[in-house]
Design a protein around this motif. Structure first.
Motif, PDB file in Angstrom:
ATOM      1  N   MET A  84       1.137  -1.263  -0.074  1.00 53.95           N
ATOM      2  CA  MET A  84       0.121  -0.283   0.025  1.00 53.95           C
ATOM      3  C   MET A  84       1.216   1.393   0.336  1.00 53.95           C
ATOM      4  O   MET A  84       1.446   1.569   0.856  1.00 53.95           O
ATOM      5  CB  MET A  84      -0.891  -0.078   1.512  1.00 53.95           C
ATOM      6  N   SER A  85       0.747   1.956  -0.965  1.00 51.95           N
ATOM      7  CA  SER A  85       1.660   3.300  -0.853  1.00 51.95           C
ATOM      8  C   SER A  85       0.704   4.613  -0.406  1.00 51.95           C
ATOM      9  O   SER A  85      -0.657   4.742  -0.627  1.00 51.95           O
ATOM     10  CB  SER A  85       1.581   3.408  -2.655  1.00 51.95           C
ATOM     11  N   ARG A  86       1.918   5.051   0.280  1.00 53.85           N
ATOM     12  CA  ARG A  86       1.113   6.575   1.614  1.00 53.85           C
ATOM     13  C   ARG A  86       1.038   7.674   0.953  1.00 53.85           C
ATOM     14  O   ARG A  86       1.838   7.980   0.255  1.00 53.85           O
ATOM     15  CB  ARG A  86       1.629   6.100   2.633  1.00 53.85           C
ATOM     16  N   ILE A  87      -0.089   8.931   1.142  1.00 55.74           N
ATOM     17  CA  ILE A  87      -0.371   9.641   0.514  1.00 55.74           C
ATOM     18  C   ILE A  87      -0.642  10.556   0.706  1.00 55.74           C
ATOM     19  O   ILE A  87      -1.524  10.487   1.675  1.00 55.74           O
ATOM     20  CB  ILE A  87      -1.631   9.337  -1.354  1.00 55.74           C
ATOM     21  N   LEU A  88      -0.261  11.777   0.235  1.00 57.41           N
ATOM     22  CA  LEU A  88       0.047  12.293   0.910  1.00 57.41           C
ATOM     23  C   LEU A  88      -1.219  14.124   0.255  1.00 57.41           C
ATOM     24  O   LEU A  88      -0.068  14.040  -1.335  1.00 57.41           O
ATOM     25  CB  LEU A  88       0.881  13.728   1.520  1.00 57.41           C
ATOM     26  N   LEU A  89      -1.960  14.173   0.326  1.00 57.16           N
ATOM     27  CA  LEU A  89      -2.951  14.934  -0.823  1.00 57.16           C
ATOM     28  C   LEU A  89      -2.659  16.581  -0.717  1.00 57.16           C
ATOM     29  O   LEU A  89      -3.488  17.075   0.343  1.00 57.16           O
ATOM     30  CB  LEU A  89      -4.198  14.570  -0.919  1.00 57.16           C
ATOM     31  N   ALA A  90      -2.419  17.285  -1.367  1.00 60.77           N
ATOM     32  CA  ALA A  90      -2.355  18.330  -1.014  1.00 60.77           C
ATOM     33  C   ALA A  90      -3.093  19.382  -2.315  1.00 60.77           C
ATOM     34  O   ALA A  90      -2.458  19.993  -3.077  1.00 60.77           O
ATOM     35  CB  ALA A  90      -0.704  18.738  -1.166  1.00 60.77           C
ATOM     36  N   ASP A  91      -4.362  19.980  -1.764  1.00 55.76           N
ATOM     37  CA  ASP A  91      -5.293  20.991  -2.284  1.00 55.76           C
ATOM     38  C   ASP A  91      -5.961  21.617  -1.793  1.00 55.76           C
ATOM     39  O   ASP A  91      -6.873  20.671  -0.312  1.00 55.76           O
ATOM     40  CB  ASP A  91      -5.741  19.851  -3.254  1.00 55.76           C
ATOM     41  N   THR A 140      -8.132   1.262  -3.808  1.00 59.26           N
ATOM     42  CA  THR A 140      -6.736   0.649  -4.827  1.00 59.26           C
ATOM     43  C   THR A 140      -5.650   0.264  -3.548  1.00 59.26           C
ATOM     44  O   THR A 140      -5.555   0.171  -2.620  1.00 59.26           O
ATOM     45  CB  THR A 140      -6.727   2.285  -5.629  1.00 59.26           C
ATOM     46  N   GLU A 141      -4.840   0.433  -4.651  1.00 57.92           N
ATOM     47  CA  GLU A 141      -2.989   0.171  -3.545  1.00 57.92           C
ATOM     48  C   GLU A 141      -2.821   1.507  -2.944  1.00 57.92           C
ATOM     49  O   GLU A 141      -1.357   1.618  -2.441  1.00 57.92           O
ATOM     50  CB  GLU A 141      -2.011  -0.590  -4.931  1.00 57.92           C
ATOM     51  N   PHE A 142      -3.473   2.669  -3.469  1.00 56.50           N
ATOM     52  CA  PHE A 142      -3.605   4.197  -2.797  1.00 56.50           C
ATOM     53  C   PHE A 142      -3.568   4.279  -1.531  1.00 56.50           C
ATOM     54  O   PHE A 142      -4.695   4.261  -1.273  1.00 56.50           O
ATOM     55  CB  PHE A 142      -3.283   4.782  -4.009  1.00 56.50           C
ATOM     56  N   GLU A 143      -2.930   4.253  -0.088  1.00 57.90           N
ATOM     57  CA  GLU A 143      -4.025   5.166   0.799  1.00 57.90           C
ATOM     58  C   GLU A 143      -4.029   6.397   1.165  1.00 57.90           C
ATOM     59  O   GLU A 143      -2.757   7.242   1.095  1.00 57.90           O
ATOM     60  CB  GLU A 143      -4.141   4.533   1.586  1.00 57.90           C
ATOM     61  N   ILE A 144      -4.583   7.846   1.379  1.00 59.36           N
ATOM     62  CA  ILE A 144      -4.337   8.481   1.207  1.00 59.36           C
ATOM     63  C   ILE A 144      -4.231   8.649   3.156  1.00 59.36           C
ATOM     64  O   ILE A 144      -5.672   8.920   3.441  1.00 59.36           O
ATOM     65  CB  ILE A 144      -5.737  10.021   1.035  1.00 59.36           C
ATOM     66  N   VAL A 145      -3.260   9.241   2.952  1.00 54.71           N
ATOM     67  CA  VAL A 145      -2.835   9.580   5.372  1.00 54.71           C
ATOM     68  C   VAL A 145      -2.936  10.881   5.823  1.00 54.71           C
ATOM     69  O   VAL A 145      -3.214  10.535   6.804  1.00 54.71           O
ATOM     70  CB  VAL A 145      -1.306   8.742   5.538  1.00 54.71           C
ATOM     71  N   PRO A 192       5.050  10.749   4.053  1.00 54.61           N
ATOM     72  CA  PRO A 192       4.576   9.809   3.266  1.00 54.61           C
ATOM     73  C   PRO A 192       5.371   9.395   1.586  1.00 54.61           C
ATOM     74  O   PRO A 192       6.646   9.801   1.907  1.00 54.61           O
ATOM     75  CB  PRO A 192       3.241  10.857   2.149  1.00 54.61           C
ATOM     76  N   ASP A 193       4.740   8.325   0.929  1.00 54.48           N
ATOM     77  CA  ASP A 193       5.666   7.757  -0.212  1.00 54.48           C
ATOM     78  C   ASP A 193       5.483   9.105  -1.429  1.00 54.48           C
ATOM     79  O   ASP A 193       5.811   9.301  -1.873  1.00 54.48           O
ATOM     80  CB  ASP A 193       5.038   6.331  -0.698  1.00 54.48           C
ATOM     81  N   ILE A 194       4.014   9.099  -1.960  1.00 49.89           N
ATOM     82  CA  ILE A 194       3.739  10.051  -2.593  1.00 49.89           C
ATOM     83  C   ILE A 194       3.145  11.464  -2.428  1.00 49.89           C
ATOM     84  O   ILE A 194       2.619  11.883  -1.886  1.00 49.89           O
ATOM     85  CB  ILE A 194       2.998   9.028  -4.082  1.00 49.89           C
ATOM     86  N   LEU A 195       3.447  12.353  -2.500  1.00 52.41           N
ATOM     87  CA  LEU A 195       3.068  13.914  -2.385  1.00 52.41           C
ATOM     88  C   LEU A 195       2.074  14.177  -3.925  1.00 52.41           C
ATOM     89  O   LEU A 195       2.321  14.921  -4.728  1.00 52.41           O
ATOM     90  CB  LEU A 195       3.566  15.043  -2.358  1.00 52.41           C
ATOM     91  N   LEU A 196       0.216  14.505  -3.790  1.00 52.07           N
ATOM     92  CA  LEU A 196      -0.462  14.728  -4.728  1.00 52.07           C
ATOM     93  C   LEU A 196      -0.568  16.055  -4.356  1.00 52.07           C
ATOM     94  O   LEU A 196      -1.298  16.350  -3.252  1.00 52.07           O
ATOM     95  CB  LEU A 196      -2.214  14.286  -4.842  1.00 52.07           C
ATOM     96  N   LEU A 250      -0.181   7.274 -11.318  1.00 48.07           N
ATOM     97  CA  LEU A 250      -0.206   6.980 -10.023  1.00 48.07           C
ATOM     98  C   LEU A 250       1.048   4.999  -9.593  1.00 48.07           C
ATOM     99  O   LEU A 250       1.687   5.226  -8.898  1.00 48.07           O
ATOM    100  CB  LEU A 250      -0.923   6.647  -9.175  1.00 48.07           C
ATOM    101  N   ASP A 251      -0.006   4.456 -10.334  1.00 46.29           N
ATOM    102  CA  ASP A 251       0.802   2.999 -10.551  1.00 46.29           C
ATOM    103  C   ASP A 251       2.286   3.116 -10.733  1.00 46.29           C
ATOM    104  O   ASP A 251       3.476   2.286 -10.516  1.00 46.29           O
ATOM    105  CB  ASP A 251      -0.010   2.588 -11.515  1.00 46.29           C
ATOM    106  N   ARG A 252       2.616   4.046 -11.812  1.00 46.70           N
ATOM    107  CA  ARG A 252       4.069   4.440 -12.522  1.00 46.70           C
ATOM    108  C   ARG A 252       4.945   4.399 -11.142  1.00 46.70           C
ATOM    109  O   ARG A 252       5.924   4.199 -11.138  1.00 46.70           O
ATOM    110  CB  ARG A 252       4.133   4.785 -14.067  1.00 46.70           C
TER     111      ARG A 252
END
Length: 208
Positions: free
Chosen positions: A1-8, A24-29, A47-51, A114-116
């Motif tokens: 599970m990839s941990r996501i920070l959503l900045a919007d 999905t395989e993505f969790e907004i933490v 987080p792993d990924i920042l949106l 996100l997957d890529r």
């Protein structure tokens, strides 16, 4: 599970993305609505990924991206934007952003991106990728990337001999933010020192 920070800063966008990523395989933490909050949450949540939305109060997306890269934070960044100007597009690429997704595109694009990115690759919206290639080709033919208005303003301040603390007071930002701006300008213009930037300021400001 990839941990996501959503900045919007738009609640509707945040809600829509939370629904899209459910099961999905993505969790907004975590979520953030300003640039300053985003930087604080990155440190707190790791987080792993920042949106990252490009247009936010309290430091826009490009400001946040510059700070992340200057700090060498091991974070994958995907920009979310309704539009992006040429200078920001080229700067985002130079700062090794892993993804850029247009907000009005098919939601499947974001999932693909996100997957890529999760697997260590990158994904840029096809429209923007083509534009970036054209801009890079133009620049390599001898035209330097256009300076943003704030970058031109900073170069003007450096030319007049103002120090970082004085520039920060003029702009209403922190001294650290000024350092980040100048680092980005040094990278874009391929200069190595503040003195070189001051000496060549007229050359840079006369272009474009």
């Amino acid at each position: 599970m990839s941990r996501i920070l959503l900045a919007d800063d738009h609640p509707m966008i945040r809600t829509a993305l939370e629904v899209l990523l459910r099961d999905t395989e993505f969790e907004i933490v975590g979520t953030a609505g300003t640039g300053a909050t985003t930087l604080a949450e990155i440190e707190r949540l790791e987080p792993d990924i920042l949106l990252l939305d490009l247009q936010m109060p309290g430091g826009n997306g490009m400001d946040v991206l510059r700070r992340i890269r200057a700090a060498k934070t091991p974070l994958r960044v995907i920009l979310l934007t309704a539009a992006i100007d040429d200078a920001s597009l080229l700067e985002a690429r130079s700062l090794k952003v892993q993804g850029i997704v247009l907000k009005n595109s098919d939601p499947a694009y974001l999932l693909d991106c996100l997957d890529r990115v999760r697997h260590g690759r990158s994904w840029i919206d096809p429209e923007l990728a083509e534009r970036a290639r054209h801009l890079a080709k133009t620049r390599s033919a001898g035209n330097r990337a256009a300076l943003a208005p704030r970058e031109r303003q900073l170069i003007g301040f450096v030319r007049t001999g103002l120090r970082n603390r004085e520039i920060a007071a003029q702009l209403g930002v922190t001294e650290g933010t000024v350092k980040v701006y100048l680092h980005a300008i040094f990278e874009k213009l391929a200069v190595s020192t503040r003195t070189e930037l001051a000496i060549r300021a007229d050359e840079f400001l006369s272009e474009g």
